[in-house]
Design a protein around this motif. Sequence first.
Motif, PDB file in Angstrom:
ATOM      1  N   PHE A 101      10.750   0.736  -6.876  1.00  0.00           N
ATOM      2  CA  PHE A 101      10.015  -0.378  -6.262  1.00  0.00           C
ATOM      3  C   PHE A 101       9.860  -0.156  -4.757  1.00  0.00           C
ATOM      4  N   ARG A 102      10.875   0.418  -4.125  1.00  0.00           N
ATOM      5  CA  ARG A 102      10.762   0.715  -2.691  1.00  0.00           C
ATOM      6  C   ARG A 102       9.661   1.764  -2.447  1.00  0.00           C
ATOM      7  N   ALA A 103       9.581   2.748  -3.341  1.00  0.00           N
ATOM      8  CA  ALA A 103       8.520   3.752  -3.221  1.00  0.00           C
ATOM      9  C   ALA A 103       7.148   3.106  -3.361  1.00  0.00           C
ATOM     10  N   ALA A 104       7.021   2.168  -4.278  1.00  0.00           N
ATOM     11  CA  ALA A 104       5.739   1.462  -4.470  1.00  0.00           C
ATOM     12  C   ALA A 104       5.398   0.644  -3.231  1.00  0.00           C
ATOM     13  N   ILE A 105       6.403  -0.019  -2.640  1.00  0.00           N
ATOM     14  CA  ILE A 105       6.163  -0.841  -1.449  1.00  0.00           C
ATOM     15  C   ILE A 105       5.760   0.032  -0.267  1.00  0.00           C
ATOM     16  N   ALA A 106       6.378   1.208  -0.159  1.00  0.00           N
ATOM     17  CA  ALA A 106       6.005   2.111   0.926  1.00  0.00           C
ATOM     18  C   ALA A 106       4.528   2.493   0.838  1.00  0.00           C
ATOM     19  N   LEU A 107       4.015   2.603  -0.383  1.00  0.00           N
ATOM     20  CA  LEU A 107       2.616   2.963  -0.578  1.00  0.00           C
ATOM     21  C   LEU A 107       1.696   1.751  -0.468  1.00  0.00           C
ATOM     22  N   GLU A 108       2.142   0.607  -0.985  1.00  0.00           N
ATOM     23  CA  GLU A 108       1.341  -0.632  -0.932  1.00  0.00           C
ATOM     24  C   GLU A 108       2.243  -1.765  -0.454  1.00  0.00           C
ATOM     25  N   PRO A 109       2.463  -1.896   0.851  1.00  0.00           N
ATOM     26  CA  PRO A 109       3.420  -2.871   1.372  1.00  0.00           C
ATOM     27  C   PRO A 109       3.020  -4.322   1.154  1.00  0.00           C
ATOM     28  N   ARG A 110       1.774  -4.591   0.810  1.00  0.00           N
ATOM     29  CA  ARG A 110       1.338  -5.981   0.649  1.00  0.00           C
ATOM     30  C   ARG A 110       1.183  -6.372  -0.824  1.00  0.00           C
ATOM     31  N   HIS A 111       1.895  -5.692  -1.682  1.00  0.00           N
ATOM     32  CA  HIS A 111       1.823  -6.023  -3.107  1.00  0.00           C
ATOM     33  C   HIS A 111       2.989  -6.970  -3.453  1.00  0.00           C
ATOM     34  N   PRO A 112       2.730  -8.246  -3.693  1.00  0.00           N
ATOM     35  CA  PRO A 112       3.829  -9.219  -3.870  1.00  0.00           C
ATOM     36  C   PRO A 112       4.715  -8.926  -5.085  1.00  0.00           C
ATOM     37  N   ARG A 113       4.105  -8.404  -6.152  1.00  0.00           N
ATOM     38  CA  ARG A 113       4.909  -8.164  -7.359  1.00  0.00           C
ATOM     39  C   ARG A 113       5.976  -7.097  -7.121  1.00  0.00           C
ATOM     40  N   HIS A 115       7.569  -6.506  -4.319  1.00  0.00           N
ATOM     41  CA  HIS A 115       8.671  -7.150  -3.584  1.00  0.00           C
ATOM     42  C   HIS A 115       9.503  -8.029  -4.518  1.00  0.00           C
ATOM     43  N   ASN A 116       8.826  -8.759  -5.379  1.00  0.00           N
ATOM     44  CA  ASN A 116       9.532  -9.619  -6.329  1.00  0.00           C
ATOM     45  C   ASN A 116      10.436  -8.796  -7.244  1.00  0.00           C
ATOM     46  N   ASN A 117       9.899  -7.708  -7.779  1.00  0.00           N
ATOM     47  CA  ASN A 117      10.673  -6.907  -8.725  1.00  0.00           C
ATOM     48  C   ASN A 117      11.801  -6.135  -8.036  1.00  0.00           C
ATOM     49  N   LEU A 118      11.581  -5.742  -6.789  1.00  0.00           N
ATOM     50  CA  LEU A 118      12.695  -5.166  -6.033  1.00  0.00           C
ATOM     51  C   LEU A 118      13.799  -6.207  -5.874  1.00  0.00           C
ATOM     52  N   GLY A 119      13.404  -7.442  -5.627  1.00  0.00           N
ATOM     53  CA  GLY A 119      14.393  -8.517  -5.538  1.00  0.00           C
ATOM     54  C   GLY A 119      15.197  -8.662  -6.818  1.00  0.00           C
ATOM     55  N   ARG A 120      14.534  -8.553  -7.955  1.00  0.00           N
ATOM     56  CA  ARG A 120      15.237  -8.675  -9.235  1.00  0.00           C
ATOM     57  C   ARG A 120      16.272  -7.561  -9.398  1.00  0.00           C
ATOM     58  N   ALA A 121      15.884  -6.336  -9.018  1.00  0.00           N
ATOM     59  CA  ALA A 121      16.808  -5.204  -9.139  1.00  0.00           C
ATOM     60  C   ALA A 121      18.003  -5.384  -8.203  1.00  0.00           C
ATOM     61  N   LEU A 122      17.739  -5.819  -6.982  1.00  0.00           N
ATOM     62  CA  LEU A 122      18.824  -6.013  -6.016  1.00  0.00           C
ATOM     63  C   LEU A 122      19.740  -7.150  -6.443  1.00  0.00           C
ATOM     64  N   ALA A 123      19.156  -8.201  -7.006  1.00  0.00           N
ATOM     65  CA  ALA A 123      19.982  -9.318  -7.496  1.00  0.00           C
ATOM     66  C   ALA A 123      20.915  -8.844  -8.595  1.00  0.00           C
ATOM     67  N   ALA A 124      20.385  -8.007  -9.508  1.00  0.00           N
ATOM     68  CA  ALA A 124      21.219  -7.486 -10.598  1.00  0.00           C
ATOM     69  C   ALA A 124      22.317  -6.570 -10.067  1.00  0.00           C
ATOM     70  N   LEU A 125      22.077  -5.955  -8.919  1.00  0.00           N
ATOM     71  CA  LEU A 125      23.085  -5.100  -8.285  1.00  0.00           C
ATOM     72  C   LEU A 125      24.077  -5.908  -7.457  1.00  0.00           C
TER      73      LEU A 125
END
Length: 613
Positions: A101-113, A115-125
Amino acid sequence: MSSGVHGGRVPKVIAQAVAHWQRGNRLEAERLCAAIIATSSGQIEAHGLLAEIYSSQREYVHAAEQLRRITALRPQEAAWHRRLGDALFASGELAGAAASFRAAIALEPRHPRAHNNLGRALAALGEHDAATHCYRQAIGLDPRYAIAHNNLGMELAELRQLQQALTAYEEAARLNPQLAEAHSNRGNVLLKLQRPAEALAAQDRALELEPYNASYRCNRGNALFRLRRFEEALSCFDHALGLQPQSPEGYNGRGVALRELQRLEPALESFDRALELKPEYLEPLSNKANVLLCLERFEELLPWCDRLVKLKPDSTLAHYYRGLALKNLARGREAIESLGQVLQLSPADPLAGGYLVHAAAEICDWSHEQLLTETLAGVRRDTVTMSPFVLLGLSGDAKLQLQGARGHFAHCCNAPPEPLWAGERWQNDKLRVAYVSGDLRDHAVSFLMAGVFEKHDRERFSPIGVTLRPAVGSEFGLRVVHSFDMWLDVHEVSDLKIAQILRDLKVDIAVDLMGYTRGARIEIFAHRFAPVQISYLGFPATTGTAFHDYILADDFVIPPGSERFYSEQVIYLPECFQANDDRRRVSEHRPTRAAAGLPEDAFVFCSFNNSYK
């Protein structure tokens, strides 16, 4: 090429593979994809189709493998990194998912989904602060992103920022009224905010949207439980288990409801089932220990306390239950050690200090004077609410006993509900007197009271025995049973149900023979089911409640002038308040001094009492 698939034919073969998959012919779809991958063109489409096939079958590890190959071929396309992140998250590879998800954000930083899905992964961690930041980023990019608002609420709840979590859930539900999860999560946080009626309404809304969701059904059961609607809560948990028979949360909730309904053996079975499904689940483990304590199965309780400590070394409840079990097993030194551990972990624990001093007094260990002084001072400040029974053995200060009883009831018992008796005047032929106790058996209370039960004037009174423990089939136990006109064994009946039964029987006078002694269920009387409710014998101190009208005493138990420290109105009995059974058998054997190891020519001081008294 040997595969027979050439560049110009790739789109056609992909279309054939898709068609086979849609018709349910997965093997042929996979064969065609493999043939395409063997060529120099069409690999992206084939890997993508295989990833979709595997994801649809929940074979997320295989899906991730295909998507990794695509991201290696197309590293600059953010969408493939997002899909890889989804597959890795679903397969449990949380760190890998976060990296994708971080790689995707680096390529498209304004994609809300992303950021949301990175949040889900971090929450699970367990990285809750970082997850919260991700959800806020997603919402900043798309303020109408309802799922991100919902996920933000979950993280805020995890961080115990309950009011902010509630706001996030409400915004999610406003943006998407059909998002059942937002309504259910809102209900959960309302429950934590002590707003159970609103929580129930929120869970009902979630179930309107998803009536077959077992988790929402459990959440509704939790709200009903907090509203003390235990039968309905039990039905809710049973319904949830019908939807999801392998739900440990369902079995735990069911067990808690059964415990409150005093169906303790079935409650144990539910907790055991929850632990079979989820061996490291702390809640049913703690709940099982509590029920074993209630059942006074102290030896059986100890290994469960040890198991709880192993899973959660700082569990004050585990040490507390262990201390009480050891205390009741007359293992005083070990009890002191366990209760001392509670105080180390939680110095302000409201009960442990009193029980520790009491356990020490039982073995004549008077070395805890400082703790006793601090504990009694805490009662005076209303910060410590030790058991009134323990306090009775540690202080003769009637004012302090009143303060302690009131504080204990407020801390450990539920607020008195609406009374069941509304001022009616019964028209019974005889006054119905109900004696409520767990000691209507081979016990000191009944050894004193058996004759009283038998000698009621049957022309004027109808005595009713209400036992909170199973009847004992001993000769004396049967005598107690037969001394009443009516015998009610209610040991597996809830407090409210018992009160309703006695209200329906139109009991005129209810006598509480237990007060705060072991096994007491004082909340039965909180339901105010009789016009007159009396405290007598078992607990010769004030209950501190508004629903015990009178206490029977004499001028030794309650010296004249100290009545102001009793919440009850004192009825003084002539000469002595304590009944005694004139049919008690006295042994014909009289031991000699020598047989008892006593000198022939000395005066012997005796006290046939527990040492703490």
